[in-house]
Write an enzyme that holds these catalytic residues in place. Structure first.
Site, mmCIF file in Angstrom:
data_model
loop_
_atom_site.group_PDB
_atom_site.id
_atom_site.type_symbol
_atom_site.label_atom_id
_atom_site.label_comp_id
_atom_site.label_asym_id
_atom_site.label_seq_id
_atom_site.Cartn_x
_atom_site.Cartn_y
_atom_site.Cartn_z
ATOM 1 N N ARG A 34 48.126 47.267 49.770
ATOM 2 C CA ARG A 34 47.673 46.055 50.268
ATOM 3 C C ARG A 34 48.161 45.432 51.143
ATOM 4 O O ARG A 34 47.487 44.904 51.460
ATOM 5 C CB ARG A 34 48.258 45.390 48.964
ATOM 6 C CG ARG A 34 48.020 43.692 48.633
ATOM 7 C CD ARG A 34 46.322 43.706 48.539
ATOM 8 N NE ARG A 34 46.592 42.288 48.398
ATOM 9 C CZ ARG A 34 46.051 41.118 49.396
ATOM 10 N NH1 ARG A 34 46.526 41.831 50.597
ATOM 11 N NH2 ARG A 34 46.694 39.970 49.209
ATOM 12 N N TYR A 47 34.943 28.992 39.076
ATOM 13 C CA TYR A 47 35.373 28.775 40.511
ATOM 14 C C TYR A 47 34.473 28.499 41.691
ATOM 15 O O TYR A 47 35.047 28.251 42.404
ATOM 16 C CB TYR A 47 36.062 30.236 41.373
ATOM 17 C CG TYR A 47 36.638 30.933 40.142
ATOM 18 C CD1 TYR A 47 38.312 30.752 40.767
ATOM 19 C CD2 TYR A 47 37.025 31.797 39.961
ATOM 20 C CE1 TYR A 47 39.290 31.655 39.435
ATOM 21 C CE2 TYR A 47 38.105 32.046 38.192
ATOM 22 C CZ TYR A 47 38.859 31.510 38.909
ATOM 23 O OH TYR A 47 39.970 32.364 37.597
ATOM 24 N N ARG A 60 44.000 44.317 34.532
ATOM 25 C CA ARG A 60 45.208 44.692 35.654
ATOM 26 C C ARG A 60 45.745 45.803 35.792
ATOM 27 O O ARG A 60 46.512 45.790 36.234
ATOM 28 C CB ARG A 60 45.643 43.494 35.466
ATOM 29 C CG ARG A 60 44.605 41.506 35.842
ATOM 30 C CD ARG A 60 44.646 42.023 37.572
ATOM 31 N NE ARG A 60 43.170 40.490 37.772
ATOM 32 C CZ ARG A 60 43.265 39.109 38.091
ATOM 33 N NH1 ARG A 60 45.150 39.464 38.403
ATOM 34 N NH2 ARG A 60 43.160 38.378 38.085
#
Ligand code: 1CP
Length: 354
Positions: A46, A159, A33
């Site tokens: 973003r 998920y 990350r």
């Protein structure tokens, strides 16, 4: 069948050297990350991009985000900016990201829902991500490796079945324990799509790939073997058949004692160690010559100072004598001060020199 891909250009990169069993002059490093919300330039981009998936599927923006941490810190590897959940998205499952909360999916809980998913259009859907790989590889110097990645089938399935991140992965476990044949269909679909996707990343220019099994630690040993080890072994075999020179890092987070036989059983070239794995245990137990990656506690990067540098030195010293890629034991969190990352990079460059 197409000729296997052989790449010579980045053979000299310290990360690739470590992954292929040699020890570069200084301990190479990158951070899980390393692109993300702790960087102000990421937050800015973003906001401009709109949704998280819009950012992931815009090759110009995703390439820029991939390169942001390299410009600041010159890590030895860039990691493709994408997410493990592009695979369910590409298979036709509804996936979106709630800002500040995380991923949401329209849950797949039975074989009927599975019938609606298809690997047929996945390759086409993932083209923008492969374009990002090409652009980043073109922008990096030969000394910097580009890592591609995917989630391991088990972790991605957790998920897909829960419809979101969960603390105990109970929904996927219930399906796996109650209807192993049905759950195997989901895992097989993910093995196919993930193998194709990693091969395509290598062909587009990824020098090595990491398979993230972030929730491997949720399964007891026999289930770990069936749902974590076997699917990753199949993916690695298919990747190696197509791209024999592309090293693979396996990251079975939380695997504990099952780390011992993981590399041998799956065929990965290196193992990513999570924060809890004792360095001395890993060094003694894992096969001599196997490259290890890790494993500083990401919270030490938040704390900084002597606590961080002392722990980083212990990790570097503990793995002297075997190929080691310095990394964290899990991803950088959004509250990490960017100057602590700079201090850690300087420490690794200095203390990691042999
Ligand atoms: O708000 C934002 O900007 C989104 C935050 C974010 C980011 C920066 C998400 C949502 N994904 C990513 C990028 C990402 N994800 C990368 C990029 C490369 C880099 O490391 O810099 C990678 C490798 C991943 C992999 C990933 N996504 C994993 C495996 C690694 C791990 O952390 O264990 C997992 C489990 C995910 C799912 C996911 N995506 C995003 C979040 C917040 C999560 C975790 C959700 C949860 O479990 O609750």
């Amino acid at each position: 069948m197409a000729e296997p891909i052989r790449r010579e250009t980045t053979r000299t990169s310290p990360i690739v050297k470590a992954l292929t069993g040699s020890r570069p002059k200084t301990v190479p490093f990158w951070f899980m990350r390393q692109a993300g919300r702790y960087l102000p330039e990421y937050r800015e981009l973003r906001t401009e991009a709109g949704s998280f998936l819009d950012l992931v599927y815009a090759p110009d923006l995703a390439a820029e985000v991939t390169l942001q941490p390299i410009r600041r810190y010159a890590m030895d590897a860039a990691i493709l900016f994408s997410d493990i959940l592009v695979i369910p998205d590409a298979l036709g499952q509804k996936v979106w990201f709630e800002t500040g909360e995380g991923p949401r999916l329209e849950a797949v809980t039975d074989t009927e829902a599975l019938d609606a998913l298809s690997a047929a259009r996945a390759g086409e859907h993932l083209q923008p991500v492969l374009e990002t790989v090409r652009r980043v590889r073109g922008a990096l110097g030969p000394e910097t490796a580009l890592l591609g990645f995917a989630g391991a089938p088990w972790t991605v399935a957790t998920y897909m079945v829960a419809g979101r991140g969960s603390a105990d992965q109970a929904a996927a476990k219930r399906w796996a324990y109650g209807d192993a044949d049905g759950f195997a269909r989901l895992i097989d679909l993910l093995v196919d799509a993930t193998a194709d996707y990693l091969i395509a990343q290598a062909q587009a220019g990824a020098d090595a790939v990491q398979i993230f099994d972030s929730w491997a630690g949720a399964l007891p040993a026999p289930a770990f073997r069936r749902w974590c080890v076997d699917p990753v072994r199949d993916i690695v075999a298919r990747l190696k058949a197509a791209c024999p020179d592309t090293p693979v890092i396996g990251f079975p987070r939380g695997a504990g004692a099952s780390y011992a036989g993981y590399a041998e059983a799956t065929g990965v070239d290196a193992v990513g160690l999570d924060t809890a794995v004792p360095v001395g245990w890993a060094h003694e137990t894992l096969p001599a010559g196997l490259c290890v990656q890790g494993n500083l506690d990401p919270v030490l990067l938040v704390a900084g100072g002597d606590a961080m540098t002392d722990a980083a030195k212990r990790i570097i010293d503990g793995f002297r004598g075997r190929p080691h890629i310095f990394n964290l034991g899990h991803g950088i969190t959004p509250d990490v001060p960017p100057e602590h990352v700079a201090a850690l990079c300087a420490l690794i460059r200095g203390h990691g020199a042999s």
